[in-house]
Design a protein around this motif. Structure first.
Motif, PDB file in Angstrom:
ATOM      1  N   GLY A  28       0.810  -1.205   0.000  1.00 21.44           N
ATOM      2  CA  GLY A  28       0.000   0.000   0.000  1.00 21.44           C
ATOM      3  C   GLY A  28       0.846   1.258   0.000  1.00 21.44           C
ATOM      4  N   LEU A  29       0.170   2.402   0.006  1.00 21.06           N
ATOM      5  CA  LEU A  29       0.886   3.680   0.058  1.00 21.06           C
ATOM      6  C   LEU A  29       0.696   4.409   1.377  1.00 21.06           C
ATOM      7  CD1 LEU A  29      -1.191   6.299  -0.157  1.00 21.06           C
ATOM      8  CD2 LEU A  29      -1.220   5.730  -2.545  1.00 21.06           C
ATOM      9  N   GLU A  30      -0.295   3.982   2.190  1.00 27.62           N
ATOM     10  CA  GLU A  30      -0.678   4.779   3.352  1.00 27.62           C
ATOM     11  C   GLU A  30       0.454   4.980   4.340  1.00 27.62           C
ATOM     12  OE1 GLU A  30      -4.655   3.183   1.890  1.00 27.62           O
ATOM     13  OE2 GLU A  30      -2.561   2.563   1.898  1.00 27.62           O
ATOM     14  N   VAL A  31       1.209   3.935   4.648  1.00 26.70           N
ATOM     15  CA  VAL A  31       2.227   4.036   5.693  1.00 26.70           C
ATOM     16  C   VAL A  31       3.486   4.725   5.175  1.00 26.70           C
ATOM     17  CG1 VAL A  31       3.587   2.765   7.389  1.00 26.70           C
ATOM     18  CG2 VAL A  31       1.312   1.956   6.782  1.00 26.70           C
ATOM     19  N   THR A  32       3.862   4.427   3.933  1.00 32.36           N
ATOM     20  CA  THR A  32       5.089   5.013   3.394  1.00 32.36           C
ATOM     21  C   THR A  32       4.856   6.369   2.736  1.00 32.36           C
ATOM     22  OG1 THR A  32       4.746   3.744   1.358  1.00 32.36           O
ATOM     23  CG2 THR A  32       6.194   2.786   3.022  1.00 32.36           C
ATOM     24  N   GLY A  33       3.620   6.707   2.422  1.00 29.24           N
ATOM     25  CA  GLY A  33       3.351   7.937   1.682  1.00 29.24           C
ATOM     26  C   GLY A  33       3.282   9.188   2.524  1.00 29.24           C
ATOM     27  N   CYS A  34       3.444   9.055   3.846  1.00 33.06           N
ATOM     28  CA  CYS A  34       3.345  10.238   4.714  1.00 33.06           C
ATOM     29  C   CYS A  34       4.531  10.343   5.662  1.00 33.06           C
ATOM     30  CB  CYS A  34       2.049  10.184   5.524  1.00 33.06           C
ATOM     31  SG  CYS A  34       1.951   8.772   6.641  1.00 33.06           S
ATOM     32  N   GLY A  35       5.638   9.690   5.322  1.00 36.47           N
ATOM     33  CA  GLY A  35       6.825   9.792   6.151  1.00 36.47           C
ATOM     34  C   GLY A  35       6.746   9.034   7.456  1.00 36.47           C
ATOM     35  N   GLU A  36       5.798   8.096   7.577  1.00 34.82           N
ATOM     36  CA  GLU A  36       5.683   7.328   8.807  1.00 34.82           C
ATOM     37  C   GLU A  36       6.705   6.197   8.841  1.00 34.82           C
ATOM     38  OE1 GLU A  36       1.924   6.084  11.609  1.00 34.82           O
ATOM     39  OE2 GLU A  36       1.722   5.833   9.454  1.00 34.82           O
ATOM     40  N   LEU A  37       6.927   5.572   7.698  1.00 33.00           N
ATOM     41  CA  LEU A  37       8.029   4.645   7.493  1.00 33.00           C
ATOM     42  C   LEU A  37       8.759   5.087   6.239  1.00 33.00           C
ATOM     43  CD1 LEU A  37       6.640   1.029   8.136  1.00 33.00           C
ATOM     44  CD2 LEU A  37       7.945   2.483   9.698  1.00 33.00           C
ATOM     45  N   TRP A  38      10.039   4.775   6.167  1.00 37.90           N
ATOM     46  CA  TRP A  38      10.811   5.187   4.998  1.00 37.90           C
ATOM     47  C   TRP A  38      11.657   4.035   4.501  1.00 37.90           C
ATOM     48  CZ3 TRP A  38       9.434   9.559   2.805  1.00 37.90           C
ATOM     49  CH2 TRP A  38      10.168  10.034   1.711  1.00 37.90           C
ATOM     50  N   THR A  39      11.862   4.012   3.197  1.00 37.10           N
ATOM     51  CA  THR A  39      12.805   3.090   2.575  1.00 37.10           C
ATOM     52  C   THR A  39      13.341   3.775   1.337  1.00 37.10           C
ATOM     53  OG1 THR A  39      13.139   0.826   1.790  1.00 37.10           O
ATOM     54  CG2 THR A  39      11.100   1.915   1.130  1.00 37.10           C
ATOM     55  N   PHE A  40      14.351   3.192   0.715  1.00 34.63           N
ATOM     56  CA  PHE A  40      14.862   3.767  -0.514  1.00 34.63           C
ATOM     57  C   PHE A  40      13.861   3.577  -1.638  1.00 34.63           C
ATOM     58  CE2 PHE A  40      18.880   2.754   1.747  1.00 34.63           C
ATOM     59  CZ  PHE A  40      19.338   4.053   1.869  1.00 34.63           C
ATOM     60  N   ARG A  41      13.857   4.511  -2.591  1.00 33.10           N
ATOM     61  CA  ARG A  41      12.900   4.432  -3.685  1.00 33.10           C
ATOM     62  C   ARG A  41      13.080   3.165  -4.508  1.00 33.10           C
ATOM     63  NH1 ARG A  41      13.910   9.873  -6.578  1.00 33.10           N
ATOM     64  NH2 ARG A  41      13.736  11.333  -4.871  1.00 33.10           N
TER      65      ARG A  41
END
Length: 646
Positions: free
Chosen positions: A67-80
């Motif tokens: 999904g996008l919800e967790v990674t799309g708002c800076g809550e979790l991050w990973t490399f593109r």
């Protein structure tokens, strides 16, 4: 609690079929308006039930792998572009400002409209055909389930794209090309239609699952809670008289964000009523309650670990007492070993801990006194990056005698239950006796240490805690590695809505609808229930005793801030913050900031614990809604593009 296998198996199968068959219509050989071979679907109860399951298969995963919800708002991050393609990086790219009408990241426009098409087909078919051996009560039940799914698909589209075409029924195959092109409708009309669908469905839904095979199917608690969520969203600033979106109009001049100021508070009152009704049903009729860990079968755990287990398992326990709705089309399996590095003598094959928790999220958790660390008069925020050595009194949180940053000390229980960091004790992983803290495993994440980034100087250095923090919330305490280098995963299903979320919706709605001390008292009652489970004192006691702003909870604005931070903490990493920041219209002030972590290239604490910029997020007015895909604008000439994407 017993896990539903029958329903999950069918849903998972249909999810795969739908990916391969453009909304299941090819698989069932059904034309858009329900003619042709549609009657074959309704020739038996079994084939009709399978079609119902095909509608369920359109439900969207929100976990950070897909999904996008967790990674799309800076809550979790990973490399593109992770070295190991295990993560849908569209969320990261959206946060980085790489969205466009021509490069639609996480495009769900066709997906959900295809789901709505299937729902309309099923509803129409159940109303038209006599299905053999299908009693009337069950036919009404299936129609009700389908209406709730249809409402949910409209709701997801509306949150993602703003005003949308409302598809009340499928168009006949004889419809002209011009009439097939339908415009967007105002957000008020769309929300009203969702509520109408839910109201029509609720009387016919089961109060809970009839058998264990039905776990995950829509029941009355899910529909009532969804209605509360829909109405809270409709009343929120993004949709409720949003002046910034006032210029968005259809080609015929219809204003898609109505500016009815006299209805602003009324929307919050409706949301309050819906939240109260949902809570009353869940708690008083269904007997739902916040989860509490019952204790280990073989060991008498310390109060500290018991508290952590309650908080960890509230999310990870299968069908716990507080799960209102869970995603039955996917197990939380891969996510667990993508969220934690191997520890101790056990090593996981392909253990790529690709997710990191940014410092901005780490700092959102309260101090041990239950107030923000920026407000706690006994917690010196200015020294948060200083180093400290863990003492024996802290040895169930941080390894005794080890050095870490002060930011990791004197924090609330949820901080330690849901985060892993350098020198943090990790209960579980096969070591379940906590009587001797020195025997418990702990993380070492500095350069060249066991849980460090594999290659911090490589662009593909993804096999480690990118920011220095990992989301322990996803890790079931029984999950571990084995000596033969294989993961032993304790699976569970992703909770789509938990009881605390509904309580927080109610607290928000009652505070917004009524600017009175009595209303704030009602709102804080539910906040205090959640805080008590988290090992914290009440809002009034915590702020009065420890905050630099002891009267904060006495004003509507102050309590609003408290409620929002409580949502950020309690629902961390569950996919709600992405939508919350948008509906509150606070995204620009929060997401236009660098993503920070520790300097993972360093070995010595004095250098490791320096905030390091991993990426730069961007967020503007246009980013509140995704652009409508350009191909859809060409296909449907009555559609207008969202503001800022032309």
């Amino acid at each position: 609690m017993y896990q539903s296998k029958s329903f999950i198996k069918v849903i998972s199968t249909f999810a795969l079929i739908c990916l391969l068959n453009a909304g299941c219509s090819d698989f069932l050989d059904v034309v858009p308006d329900g003619t042709g071979k549609l009657e074959n679907v309704f020739t038996s109860r079994e084939t009709t039930l399978r079609y119902l399951y095909s509608c369920y298969s359109f439900l969207q995963r929100v976990d950070p792998l897909q999904g996008l919800e967790v990674t799309g708002c800076g809550e979790l991050w990973t490399f593109r572009e992770p070295q190991y393609q295990v993560v849908n990086t569209d969320g990261i790219k959206i946060a980085d400002g790489l969205q466009s009408p021509f490069v639609n990241l996480y495009n769900r426009w066709h997906h959900f409209f295809a789901g709505i098409n299937n729902c309309n087909t099923l509803i129409a078919g159940l109303q038209e055909y006599e299905v053999p051996y299908l009693p009337d009560w069950e036919r009404e039940l299936w129609i009700a389930e389908t209406k709730v799914l249809k409402a949910w698909f409209h709701f997801y589209l509306l949150r993602m794209y703003g005003p949308i075409p409302v598809i009340r029924e499928n168009l006949p195959i004889s419809t002209s090309v011009e009439d097939v092109q339908v415009p967007r409708e105002s957000v008020d009309v769309a929300f009203d239609y969702m509520v109408q669908l839910l109201d029509e469905a609720i009387p016919y839904l089961m109060p809970n699952a009839a058998t264990t095979d039905d776990y995950g199917r829509i029941d009355k608690a899910i529909a009532l809670s969804m209605k509360a969520q829909v109405l809270v969203t409709a009343a929120s600033p993004l949709f409720n008289c949003n002046e910034e979106q006032a210029p968005l109009k259809n080609k015929d001049g219809l204003q898609l964000f109505p500016q009815n100021q006299d209805q602003e508070l009324a929307k919050w009152s409706k949301a309050e009523e819906a939240c109260e009704a949902a809570l009353d049903f869940c708690i008083n009729t269904r007997g739902m309650k916040l989860y509490e860990y019952p204790g280990h079968t073989n060991y008498d755990l310390t109060p500290t670990i018991m508290q952590q287990m309650t908080l960890r398992q509230a999310f990870c326990e299968r069908w716990s007492s507080e799960v209102i709705w869970a995603y039955t089309n996917a197990w939380v399996s891969d996510l667990q070993y993508r969220s934690a590095k191997s520890i101790g003598t056990y090593v996981w094959v392909q253990n790529y801990a690709v997710f990191g928790v940014p410092l901005s999220i780490v700092e959102q958790f309260y101090s041990g006194n239950g107030v923000p660390i920026t407000e706690d008069r006994d917690w010196n925020y200015d020294t948060r990056y200083n180093l400290r050595i863990a003492q024996s009194s802290e040895n169930l949180y941080i390894r005794e005698g080890e050095t870490t940053v002060r930011l990791n000390f004197d924090r609330e229980p949820r901080f330690y239950a849901w985060l892993v960091f350098d020198r943090a004790v990790f209960y579980g992983w096969g070591f379940e006796d906590d009587s001797n803290p020195a025997n418990l495993l702990y993380y070492q994440t500095r350069r060249f240490e066991p849980q460090s980034v594999q290659d911090p100087f490589s662009i593909n250095g993804t096999a480690g805690p990118i920011t220095g923090y990992l989301p322990k919330k996803y890790i079931h305490y029984k999950t571990q590695g084995r000596a033969e280098q294989q993961a032993s995963i304790e699976n569970y299903i992703w909770p789509l809505m938990r009881l605390p979320e509904l309580m927080l919706y109610y607290a928000e709605a009652v505070n917004e609808a009524n600017n009175t001390p009595e209303a704030r008292g009602k709102a804080m009652n539910y906040l205090d229930i959640i805080r008590a489970r988290a090992g914290l004192k009440s809002v009034s006691e915590s702020w009065t005793t420890h905050s630099k702003t002891p009267d904060k909870f006495r004003s509507q604005n102050g309590l609003r801030e408290i409620i929002r931070q409580e949502r950020t903490i309690e629902l961390a990493f569950e996919g709600q913050r992405y939508w919350d920041l948008r509906r509150w219209k606070t995204a620009p002030e929060i997401l236009n900031a660098p993503v920070l972590g520790w300097d993972m290239t360093q070995r010595e604490p004095a250098y490791y614990y320096k905030p390091y910029t991993i990426s730069e997020q961007t967020f503007g007015l246009k980013d509140y809604f995704s652009p409508i895909p350009d191909a859809e604008l060409i296909r449907n000439l009555k559609l207008v593009q969202n503001l800022g994407w032309n």
